[in-house]
Design an enzyme around this catalytic site. Structure first.
Site, short mmCIF file in Angstrom:
data_model
loop_
_atom_site.label_atom_id
_atom_site.label_comp_id
_atom_site.label_asym_id
_atom_site.label_seq_id
_atom_site.Cartn_x
_atom_site.Cartn_y
_atom_site.Cartn_z
N HIS A 34 3.70 22.18 -16.53
CA HIS A 34 5.20 22.11 -16.53
C HIS A 34 5.85 20.97 -15.71
O HIS A 34 5.19 20.52 -14.88
CB HIS A 34 5.80 23.42 -15.74
N HIS A 89 5.74 31.43 -15.62
CA HIS A 89 5.21 31.80 -14.64
C HIS A 89 6.35 31.80 -13.47
O HIS A 89 6.10 32.95 -12.75
CB HIS A 89 4.04 31.15 -14.35
#
Length: 307
Positions: A147, A103
């Site tokens: 993440h 992303h």
């Protein structure tokens, strides 16, 4: 590595100390909207209905970036933070590996490039879209616990390098590539995709999409191209809808026909399927638009501008 991951989890927990419902909603919205699939759809709209050149630049950069990201992910195979510490999970999950953040890399590739290609935008708008938006996406990935900080930092760095590289060096590279024979251009595209696949053969989808996208555009420019700026608003809307319908038919139709995951030939046919999708997007669909009188070929004045 374990020390870095543990440090990353501590950073995530520190960020999550400000957890609240509105922030979680925003982060989950970013999770679902700011992804490669949405960017590809936007690129299709630009390529077919706004500006073919800009659409090609955006598509090439994003597909290369995503292919590289997938290859690196599958090479390092770093587990997600919530896999190591379930307490950091906030409702979002991913099926891929963690490093680097897809992303973040996608946002840092797409939005700065999109902003940089807009000559009429104000400086503050370019900074907001090209810099602040990717940073917000990166922060949301840590907030959601999907993440580590290292994933986000490397993802943003790779994305910014790719977008800045296109903005700074695209025209110079095009100057040397454009006179080459079609076969050499296709070979160059194949070599790029081969190198990406050499890093990891686990998922060939985006490298195949990149190869088809590049090859289709090479054939399109050799055969007269087409003008995305041509046509009425209705014609543009119709060709965008038709384009996505054709893409969906090829994607899902071949998925039903081709061997499934249980077959040893799955990755090969997956590469073919995604390659055909990319080729259709940049060659077959535009040529069909011209045949159906939904678009016009590139005019002489547009060719001069492109030169």
């Amino acid at each position: 590595m374990e020390e870095i991951l543990n440090w990353g989890i501590q950073v995530i927990k520190a960020i999550q100390t400000v957890t609240c419902a509105p922030l979680t909603w925003i982060a989950i919205f970013i999770h679902h909207v700011f992804n490669a699939g949405i960017y590809v759809a936007i690129i299709g709209i630009i390529f077919w209905g706004v500006d073919t050149k800009k659409g090609f630049k955006l598509g090439t950069a994003l597909l290369f970036s995503t292919s590289l990201n997938v290859a690196i992910k599958n090479f390092f195979q770093v587990p997600r933070p919530y896999t190591i510490d379930p307490s950091v999970a906030t409702g979002a999950s991913e099926t891929s590996f963690a490093f680097p953040s897809g992303h973040s890399q996608g946002a840092a590739t797409f939005w700065p490039l999109l902003a940089g290609l807009q000559k009429n935008w104000k400086k503050w708008a370019k900074i907001l879209v090209g810099l602040c938006l990717p940073l917000l996406v990166g922060l949301s990935r840590m907030y959601l616990g999907v993440h580590y900080p290292t994933d986000v930092i490397v993802g943003l760095a790779l994305g910014f390098l790719i977008s800045c590289g296109v903005l700074l060096f695209w025209d110079n590279m095009a100057f040397y590539i454009k006179p080459l024979r079609k076969s050499l251009k296709v070979l160059a595209a194949a070599l790029v995709c081969f190198c990406l696949n050499a890093i990891s053969m686990t998922d060939t989808s985006y490298s195949a999409l990149l190869f088809g996208f590049l090859t289709g555009y090479i054939f399109l420019t050799e055969k007269g191209s087409f003008s995305a700026a041509s046509g009425t608003i209705l014609q543009k809307v119709l060709r965008i809808i038709l384009g996505f319908v054709i893409i969906a038919a090829i994607y899902y139709g071949l998925k039903l026909i081709f061997p499934g995951k249980e077959s040893n030939l799955y990755q090969l046919f997956r590469f073919i399927r995604y390659g055909l999708v990319g080729f259709t997007a940049t060659f077959l669909a535009p040529k069909l638009f011209v045949v159906l009188k939904l678009a016009s070929p590139v005019s002489k004045s547009e060719e001069i501008v492109e030169e």
